[in-house]
Design a protein around this motif. Structure first.
Motif, PDB file in Angstrom:
ATOM      1  N   ILE A   1      45.587  46.142  43.699  1.00  0.00           N
ATOM      2  CA  ILE A   1      44.817  46.719  44.972  1.00  0.00           C
ATOM      3  C   ILE A   1      44.646  48.422  44.622  1.00  0.00           C
TER       4      ILE A   1
ATOM      5  N   CYS B   1      42.289  49.666  41.879  1.00  0.00           N
ATOM      6  CA  CYS B   1      40.909  49.743  41.990  1.00  0.00           C
ATOM      7  C   CYS B   1      40.521  50.921  42.510  1.00  0.00           C
TER       8      CYS B   1
ATOM      9  N   TYR C   1      44.208  51.274  50.868  1.00  0.00           N
ATOM     10  CA  TYR C   1      45.187  51.794  50.144  1.00  0.00           C
ATOM     11  C   TYR C   1      46.352  52.248  50.816  1.00  0.00           C
TER      12      TYR C   1
ATOM     13  N   THR D   1      49.395  46.496  52.670  1.00  0.00           N
ATOM     14  CA  THR D   1      49.130  46.305  51.227  1.00  0.00           C
ATOM     15  C   THR D   1      50.360  45.978  50.652  1.00  0.00           C
TER      16      THR D   1
ATOM     17  N   GLY E   1      44.444  39.109  40.734  1.00  0.00           N
ATOM     18  CA  GLY E   1      43.316  39.201  41.997  1.00  0.00           C
ATOM     19  C   GLY E   1      43.662  38.612  43.410  1.00  0.00           C
TER      20      GLY E   1
ATOM     21  N   LYS F   1      41.160  42.881  51.724  1.00  0.00           N
ATOM     22  CA  LYS F   1      41.942  43.279  50.828  1.00  0.00           C
ATOM     23  C   LYS F   1      41.451  42.369  49.420  1.00  0.00           C
TER      24      LYS F   1
ATOM     25  N   TYR G   1      40.452  42.329  45.900  1.00  0.00           N
ATOM     26  CA  TYR G   1      40.471  43.163  44.923  1.00  0.00           C
ATOM     27  C   TYR G   1      40.881  42.340  43.526  1.00  0.00           C
TER      28      TYR G   1
ATOM     29  N   SER H   1      41.663  42.549  39.179  1.00  0.00           N
ATOM     30  CA  SER H   1      41.883  43.645  38.133  1.00  0.00           C
ATOM     31  C   SER H   1      40.704  43.333  37.025  1.00  0.00           C
TER      32      SER H   1
ATOM     33  N   ARG I   1      37.445  40.417  35.963  1.00  0.00           N
ATOM     34  CA  ARG I   1      36.192  40.713  36.457  1.00  0.00           C
ATOM     35  C   ARG I   1      35.052  40.224  35.473  1.00  0.00           C
TER      36      ARG I   1
ATOM     37  N   SER J   1      33.413  47.432  53.322  1.00  0.00           N
ATOM     38  CA  SER J   1      33.588  47.699  51.888  1.00  0.00           C
ATOM     39  C   SER J   1      33.077  49.204  51.691  1.00  0.00           C
TER      40      SER J   1
ATOM     41  N   LEU K   1      31.774  49.984  45.468  1.00  0.00           N
ATOM     42  CA  LEU K   1      31.912  48.439  44.899  1.00  0.00           C
ATOM     43  C   LEU K   1      30.712  47.810  45.021  1.00  0.00           C
TER      44      LEU K   1
END
Length: 163
Positions: free
Chosen positions: A23, A26, A39, A44, A69, A88, A90, A92, A96, A124, A128
């Motif tokens: 997280i 990103c 964040y 988190t 992820g 949350k 997200y 890596s 992707r 969001s 992104l």
């Protein structure tokens, strides 16, 4: 055929540090504001603990034992009980573009229906763009303002979908 073992599963306590790292990574990669976002959420650091209620779930993507992820479903804070939030989510950079995010996203939507939610909300960041596109093609509609009280004042995209 890939030799990788890829599993989408519920989060475990020992997954917390790796998922926190995904997280936070990103936010730096996409230059998303740190304040007023996931964040700085206390959750988190403790995702496993934050998703232990009957009406929520958090899933991770485990590739050969490495957490790359994740994403969760939870009631939208300070809003109607029939509305959940996908939160949350997200991934890596390592995974992707391989379709795993779409699989996890679908799992979250299916879980929201199973848990009895009637609508699903997403916040969001404008940075992104790929994620927002996936939300749009899955029927999420843009809203003019935030719903509930997530505390994410730096998010500029709000979307809702009927389940």
């Amino acid at each position: 055929m890939s030799k990788d073992t890829i599993v989408i599963r519920e989060i475990r306590c020992e997954d917390n540090p790796e998922m926190e790292q995904v997280i936070r990574g990103c936010f730096h990669e996409f230059k998303i504001p740190l304040e007023g976002t996931a964040y700085t959420d206390p959750e988190t650091k403790q995702l496993f603990e934050a998703y232990q209620n009957e009406n929520d779930a958090y899933f991770v993507i485990d590739v050969n034992g490495e957490i790359l992820g994740g994403g969760g479903v939870k009631p939208l804070k300070d809003f109607e009980s029939s509305v959940c939030e996908i939160q949350k989510m997200y991934f890596s950079p390592k995974i992707r573009g391989k379709g795993y995010g779409k699989l996890l996203f679908q799992k979250c939507l299916e879980t929201a229906k199973i848990l009895g939610y009637k609508q699903c909300y997403i916040e969001s960041a404008t940075q992104l763009k790929a994620a927002i596109h996936i939300y749009e093609i899955n029927g999420f509609k843009h809203l003019e303002r935030a719903l509930g009280d997530t505390g994410h004042f730096s998010c500029g995209v709000w979307m809702l979908k009927d389940l």
